[in-house]
Design a protein around this motif. Structure first.
Motif, PDB file in Angstrom:
ATOM      1  N   ALA A 104      31.284 -16.457  41.776  1.00  0.00           N
ATOM      2  CA  ALA A 104      30.756 -17.716  41.239  1.00  0.00           C
ATOM      3  C   ALA A 104      31.422 -18.899  41.930  1.00  0.00           C
ATOM      4  O   ALA A 104      30.753 -19.872  42.307  1.00  0.00           O
ATOM      5  CB  ALA A 104      30.992 -17.779  39.731  1.00  0.00           C
ATOM      6  N   MET A 105      32.761 -18.794  42.120  1.00  0.00           N
ATOM      7  CA  MET A 105      33.462 -19.909  42.743  1.00  0.00           C
ATOM      8  C   MET A 105      33.100 -20.049  44.216  1.00  0.00           C
ATOM      9  O   MET A 105      33.040 -21.156  44.744  1.00  0.00           O
ATOM     10  CB  MET A 105      34.984 -19.740  42.580  1.00  0.00           C
ATOM     11  N   ILE A 106      32.854 -18.922  44.879  1.00  0.00           N
ATOM     12  CA  ILE A 106      32.423 -18.990  46.277  1.00  0.00           C
ATOM     13  C   ILE A 106      31.058 -19.680  46.350  1.00  0.00           C
ATOM     14  O   ILE A 106      30.819 -20.536  47.207  1.00  0.00           O
ATOM     15  CB  ILE A 106      32.368 -17.585  46.903  1.00  0.00           C
ATOM     16  N   LEU A 107      30.185 -19.348  45.398  1.00  0.00           N
ATOM     17  CA  LEU A 107      28.864 -19.974  45.364  1.00  0.00           C
ATOM     18  C   LEU A 107      29.001 -21.473  45.105  1.00  0.00           C
ATOM     19  O   LEU A 107      28.349 -22.291  45.758  1.00  0.00           O
ATOM     20  CB  LEU A 107      28.004 -19.316  44.280  1.00  0.00           C
ATOM     21  N   VAL A 108      29.914 -21.819  44.157  1.00  0.00           N
ATOM     22  CA  VAL A 108      30.143 -23.245  43.866  1.00  0.00           C
ATOM     23  C   VAL A 108      30.656 -23.950  45.121  1.00  0.00           C
ATOM     24  O   VAL A 108      30.180 -25.030  45.488  1.00  0.00           O
ATOM     25  CB  VAL A 108      31.156 -23.403  42.698  1.00  0.00           C
ATOM     26  N   GLY A 109      31.623 -23.301  45.784  1.00  0.00           N
ATOM     27  CA  GLY A 109      32.165 -23.874  47.014  1.00  0.00           C
ATOM     28  C   GLY A 109      31.089 -24.063  48.064  1.00  0.00           C
ATOM     29  O   GLY A 109      31.023 -25.097  48.739  1.00  0.00           O
TER      30      GLY A 109
END
Lengths: 366, 276
Positions: A246-251
């Motif tokens: 999820a955080m990679i996607l947000v990034g």
């Protein structure tokens, strides 16, 4: 082209260039820092296993981790394992998650009960635990303000702190050591051990010894230290994969938004320049390369800045918060590089589409 | 070498379709000799910019041919046009259209790079051109620090950097004061007469008639013979007699005016002259 046109255009509006690089760096830092934090947790997660000196860990059949599981073996298992040819030493341990309290302060620790009170891990201060004593990990000892001689409560019983070990705590948990008999008494599990830590003789490999133990001792699973640690990491990995994704996607989304916005405004402000260059004789391909180079350079600079920042965080954060360790792995840097590449490709779409449609005859319009 | 550099035959450009169809240029025929300066004048919306864009290979023709140095640029593909423009044509714009992110020298050098020259050769040629145009002390100046006249000299240096045969200038003196405008005119004249470059200028500026070998009047998308046009005796503006807003018979001659105001002024001046 000997005139560094892309660089000149990129740096002409320095504020915009800096904002673009900073925004992309922030997005990529999100990915890099998160991966480094989880890698740091993973390293600490298996620190006890890695430093235990065991070549093989014997557990209840079907168990190959310490976290999120429970292993119970008859105490005689250690004797049976010790009798297997190739075993130099078999140390039974009890293992249980526990809340360690001192006054109002408290902290979670994985409590290891062994016959040596913490050997062979080196002591940072004090000495190994004797009967009624406990060895704390340094960061937990600091948090509880429980120095050598202090009393802490575990499972409703008071233990006296005999010393500290270092480098075993993460932001998720800590490790503490007591005598096995003490832990068996408070857990009311006399005659039971959790694991048997096995040291192999020099002439035999871990994998071969593990197979030999499983063949000789019924009801156990024997894993090499590396395999056991790998299973531990996988358990935590499975728990955190969705968060990391999820955080990679947000990034990625933030990166694309920032880089796309920068590329959008930069291209719009340079439309006249592109039209002039096309009129003067620059091919469409050349104009596109110019636009893409600016996006690529912005993203590359953002990536390098993010890398520098995560290195700086990895150096600074453990000094401020000893349990927060950032481990920067090549694979994670490669992942951030892939994210950066995807950001660059997505962000370059607008300038490419816009520049490709530039009418060179527009140079005559006022 | 053939003396004619440009041959334009039956050139037409149409925009839109159906009710919105506009014939910007139609049936243009024109030959331009090497070293000739041709000034194209005409009212706004007459098709001057469209004509210049097609001649520069920047706008596709709807019909007709444009032969430049033996090549029909109307038939060239999108991949062939840019290098042809880079090697054969130079452009001068009203707003200079210099790249603000580059220095004066780099603006010239980048045109040389596009034309195939690079490194020290391009750098030296750019420096030499700017020095010959009197801006040698401004080589590394950012464009925003240059005066209007200096910017136009940089633009001219860029236009001639690749030794073009044809220079297309769009209102080259419009943003310049009289001194710098005259200087630009002198430079264009020098290019044509000493370098043999053909110069096509589109402008409203009457001063450019001084350097033009020919003046063409473009109106409603067609060239009209200048001798068929009349000049307002007051303001000097060229006008189509058939559409003149005001006219006056004087000494057996018909005078045409751009407005009734000019005719009134003319009559008043005649009365004053007669009374003296």
């Amino acid at each position: 082209m000997s005139v560094p046109l892309a660089r000149r255009q990129l740096l002409f509006r320095k504020g915009r260039a800096v904002a673009g690089v900073a925004g992309i760096a922030a997005a990529l830092l999100l990915v890099l820092a998160l991966k480094a934090i989880f890698a740091g947790i993973n390293d600490r997660l298996t620190a006890y296993i890695d430093k235990s000196g065991a070549d093989v860990i014997v557990a209840q059949r079907g168990v190959d981790t310490m976290h999120m599981t429970q292993s119970a073996l008859p105490e005689q298992t250690a004797t049976a394992v010790a009798a297997v040819p190739g075993v130099a030493e078999a140390r039974p341990i009890l293992y249980a998650p526990a809340m360690i309290e001192r006054g109002e302060a408290r902290g979670i620790a994985y409590l290891v009960g062994d016959d040596s009170g913490g050997a062979p891990l080196p002591m940072a201060t004090g000495r190994r635990a004797r009967a009624g004593e406990i060895v704390l990990e340094r960061t937990l000892a600091e948090r509880l303000d429980a120095r050598a001689g202090s009393g802490v409560r575990v499972f409703g019983r008071t233990f006296r702190v005999s010393g500290e070990v270092d480098g075993l705590a993460s932001i998720l948990n800590s490790v503490a050591f007591v005598r096995r008999q003490d832990l068996a008494r408070v857990l009311e599990s006399v005659g039971v051990v959790s694991y048997v830590l096995v040291r192999a003789r020099p002439e035999i490999g871990g994998a071969e010894l593990a197979a030999r133990i499983e063949a000789s001792v019924p009801g156990v699973t024997a894993s090499t230290r590396a395999a056991f640690a790998s299973s531990e990491r996988r358990v935590v990995g499975d728990m955190t994969t969705d968060i990391v994704r999820a955080m990679i996607l947000v990034g990625f989304v933030i990166g694309v938004a920032v880089a796309g916005l920068v590329a959008y405004s930069a291209t719009l402000s340079q439309i006249r320049d592109y039209a002039v260059l096309r009129a003067v004789g620059l091919r469409v391909r050349g104009a596109l390369a110019l636009a893409v180079a600016q996006v690529g350079a912005t993203v590359a600079a953002g990536f390098l800045l993010a890398l520098a920042l995560v290195w700086a965080l990895a150096a600074i954060l453990p000094r401020l918060t000893p349990t927060l360790v950032l481990a920067i792995r090549t694979a994670d840097v490669a992942l951030a590089l892939v994210v950066a590449g995807a950001v660059a490709l997505a962000a370059a779409a607008f300038p490419v589409l816009r520049v490709a449609r530039i009418d060179p005859a527009s140079v005559f319009r006022r | 070498m053939e003396s004619t550099l440009v041959r334009i035959h039956n050139l037409a450009k149409t925009f839109g379709e159906g009710e919105t169809r506009v014939e910007a240029v139609r049936g243009l025929d024109l030959d331009l000799a090497r070293g000739e300066i041709v000034l194209v004048m005409g009212p706004s919306g007459s098709g001057k910019t469209t004509f210049l864009s097609m001649l520069g290979g920047l706008l596709r023709v709807s019909a007709g041919e444009i032969w430049v140095n033996g090549t029909d640029i109307a038939a060239l593909g999108e991949r062939e046009l840019p290098p042809f423009r880079a090697s054969t044509m130079g452009f001068i714009f009203q707003d200079f259209n210099l790249i603000a992110a580059l220095s004066a020298r780099e603006n010239v050098e980048v045109a040389l790079n596009i034309g195939g020259q690079s490194g020290g050769t391009a750098r030296e040629r750019a420096r030499g051109l700017l020095e010959s145009l009197g801006t040698g002390d401004r080589l590394d100046f950012p464009i925003e620090k240059l005066s209007g006249g200096e910017k136009q000299r940089v633009a001219i240096a860029r236009a001639v950097a690749n030794r073009p045969m044809l220079i297309l200038a769009d209102e080259p003196t419009a943003n310049l004061d009289s001194h710098h405008g005259a200087e630009t005119m002198r430079l264009l004249r020098t290019l044509a007469k000493e370098e043999g470059v053909t110069v096509v200028i589109v402008s409203h500026d009457q001063r450019l008639r001084e350097i033009a070998d020919r003046v063409l009047w473009l109106e409603d998308g067609q060239f009209k013979a200048l001798q068929a046009l009349a000049r307002d005796p007051v303001c000097g503006m060229l006008i189509d007699p058939a559409q003149a807003p005001a006219e006056l018979e004087s000494d057996g001659e018909t005078l045409y005016f751009c407005s009734s105001g000019c005719r009134r002024q003319y009559e008043e001046e005649r009365l004053v002259a007669a009374s003296q």
